[in-house]
Design a protein around this motif. Sequence first.
Motif, short mmCIF file in Angstrom:
data_model
loop_
_atom_site.label_atom_id
_atom_site.label_comp_id
_atom_site.label_asym_id
_atom_site.label_seq_id
_atom_site.Cartn_x
_atom_site.Cartn_y
_atom_site.Cartn_z
N VAL A 44 0.80 -1.00 -0.24
CA VAL A 44 0.14 -0.13 0.07
C VAL A 44 0.99 1.06 0.08
CG1 VAL A 44 -1.92 1.28 1.38
CG2 VAL A 44 -2.01 -1.20 1.28
N TYR A 45 0.74 2.01 -1.11
CA TYR A 45 1.73 3.32 -0.89
C TYR A 45 0.56 4.48 -1.25
CZ TYR A 45 1.09 3.53 -6.18
OH TYR A 45 0.60 3.57 -7.42
N ARG A 46 1.43 5.55 -1.06
CA ARG A 46 0.90 7.06 -1.35
C ARG A 46 1.92 7.89 -1.54
NH1 ARG A 46 0.12 10.20 4.36
NH2 ARG A 46 2.42 9.90 4.47
N SER A 47 1.74 8.84 -2.43
CA SER A 47 2.90 9.91 -2.97
C SER A 47 2.53 11.05 -2.36
CB SER A 47 2.75 9.97 -4.35
OG SER A 47 1.69 10.57 -4.95
N THR A 48 3.64 11.60 -2.32
CA THR A 48 3.79 13.08 -1.81
C THR A 48 4.43 13.90 -2.68
OG1 THR A 48 3.27 12.56 0.42
CG2 THR A 48 4.03 14.84 0.06
N PRO A 49 4.00 15.03 -3.46
CA PRO A 49 2.66 15.42 -3.62
C PRO A 49 1.52 14.38 -4.39
CG PRO A 49 3.67 16.83 -5.09
CD PRO A 49 4.48 15.63 -4.44
N GLU A 50 0.43 14.67 -4.12
CA GLU A 50 -0.60 13.70 -4.81
C GLU A 50 -1.62 14.70 -5.55
OE1 GLU A 50 -2.97 11.09 -6.43
OE2 GLU A 50 -1.17 10.44 -5.33
N PRO A 51 -1.57 14.62 -6.89
CA PRO A 51 -1.00 13.85 -7.69
C PRO A 51 0.50 13.93 -8.12
CG PRO A 51 -2.51 15.16 -8.86
CD PRO A 51 -2.58 15.56 -7.60
N ILE A 52 1.04 12.87 -8.70
CA ILE A 52 2.43 13.00 -8.72
C ILE A 52 2.68 13.96 -9.90
CG2 ILE A 52 4.54 11.68 -9.70
CD1 ILE A 52 3.45 9.08 -8.33
N PRO A 53 3.58 15.11 -9.72
CA PRO A 53 3.72 16.05 -10.80
C PRO A 53 4.75 15.69 -11.67
CG PRO A 53 5.15 16.52 -8.65
CD PRO A 53 4.07 15.36 -8.57
N VAL A 54 4.89 16.34 -12.87
CA VAL A 54 5.87 16.00 -13.96
C VAL A 54 6.96 17.13 -13.65
CG1 VAL A 54 6.42 16.24 -16.34
CG2 VAL A 54 4.03 15.33 -15.53
N GLY A 55 8.27 16.49 -13.78
CA GLY A 55 9.37 17.46 -13.56
C GLY A 55 9.61 17.88 -12.14
N ARG A 56 9.01 17.28 -11.18
CA ARG A 56 9.41 17.58 -9.86
C ARG A 56 9.58 16.33 -8.87
NH1 ARG A 56 4.53 20.51 -7.71
NH2 ARG A 56 5.44 20.24 -5.77
N HIS A 57 10.56 16.53 -8.12
CA HIS A 57 10.66 15.10 -7.08
C HIS A 57 9.33 15.04 -6.22
CE1 HIS A 57 14.82 15.57 -8.39
NE2 HIS A 57 15.18 14.64 -7.38
N PHE A 58 9.28 13.64 -5.88
CA PHE A 58 8.08 13.26 -5.05
C PHE A 58 8.65 12.12 -4.31
CE2 PHE A 58 7.77 10.55 -8.78
CZ PHE A 58 7.31 9.55 -8.40
N THR A 59 7.73 11.88 -3.06
CA THR A 59 7.96 10.79 -2.18
C THR A 59 7.09 9.94 -2.13
OG1 THR A 59 9.11 12.43 -0.81
CG2 THR A 59 8.36 10.70 0.27
N LEU A 60 7.53 8.51 -2.07
CA LEU A 60 6.56 7.71 -1.75
C LEU A 60 6.79 6.91 -0.40
CD1 LEU A 60 6.98 5.36 -5.11
CD2 LEU A 60 5.02 6.75 -4.40
N ASP A 61 5.62 6.94 0.36
CA ASP A 61 5.55 6.25 1.79
C ASP A 61 4.77 4.93 1.26
OD1 ASP A 61 6.67 8.26 3.65
OD2 ASP A 61 5.09 9.41 2.91
N PHE A 62 5.24 3.85 1.94
CA PHE A 62 4.62 2.55 1.64
C PHE A 62 4.80 1.55 2.50
CE2 PHE A 62 8.68 2.63 -0.57
CZ PHE A 62 9.10 1.30 -0.43
N GLU A 63 3.93 0.64 2.80
CA GLU A 63 3.82 -0.38 3.59
C GLU A 63 3.72 -1.64 2.86
OE1 GLU A 63 2.08 -1.53 7.86
OE2 GLU A 63 1.14 -0.08 7.05
N LEU A 64 4.64 -2.65 3.33
CA LEU A 64 4.84 -3.92 2.60
C LEU A 64 4.41 -4.95 3.45
CD1 LEU A 64 5.34 -5.69 -0.03
CD2 LEU A 64 7.81 -5.66 0.98
N CYS A 65 3.26 -5.71 3.26
CA CYS A 65 2.70 -6.75 4.18
C CYS A 65 2.78 -8.13 3.62
CB CYS A 65 1.17 -6.43 4.52
SG CYS A 65 1.02 -5.00 5.35
N PRO A 66 3.53 -9.07 4.06
CA PRO A 66 3.49 -10.35 3.68
C PRO A 66 2.36 -11.11 3.84
CG PRO A 66 5.40 -9.88 5.19
CD PRO A 66 4.29 -8.76 5.41
N ARG A 67 1.91 -11.94 2.90
CA ARG A 67 0.99 -13.06 2.81
C ARG A 67 1.49 -14.41 2.86
NH1 ARG A 67 -3.10 -10.46 -1.48
NH2 ARG A 67 -3.81 -8.87 -0.15
N ALA A 68 0.46 -15.10 3.15
CA ALA A 68 0.83 -16.75 2.64
C ALA A 68 2.30 -17.28 3.30
CB ALA A 68 0.58 -17.14 1.43
#
Length: 139
Positions: A44-68
């Motif tokens: 599950v992830y989210r970008s900052t800023p949202e929506p992702i801009p063209v030509g500007r740096h952005f950040t992704l915060d995300f959580e990885l959850c194992p299954r099975a």
Amino acid sequence: MTLRQGIAAATLAALAVAVIPAWACGDSLGASTKRIESAQWLLVYRSTPEPIPVGRHFTLDFELCPRAGATLPADLRVDAQMPEHRHGMNYRPSIVSPRAGLYRAEGLMFHMPGRWELVFELRDAKAAPQRLVQSLQVG
């Protein structure tokens, strides 16, 4: 508390942090999240800023959850590419992990509008790398 009780409590605390149920995955990220799912993973992830801009740096915060029965990977990489143009980003993001399963990738930039594929590559010493991919329309 005995030594045995202390070890048991520490083990349970470590497992509670490392194993996040799928229904709770991403709860700490707040609103405007996106999901990528596979048989072994929920990301599950989210970008900052949202929506992702063209030509500007952005950040992704995300959580990885194992299954099975999967475990968190030993190494994780984030990249992006434009399949129609056969190129990727001009920048390599840095990734930090404040706790097991929670990550922040900084320094990403989509330098042109169009369709991008966001790629999360999960690596473990014992298995072949696995890729979680999501297509995004930018700009």
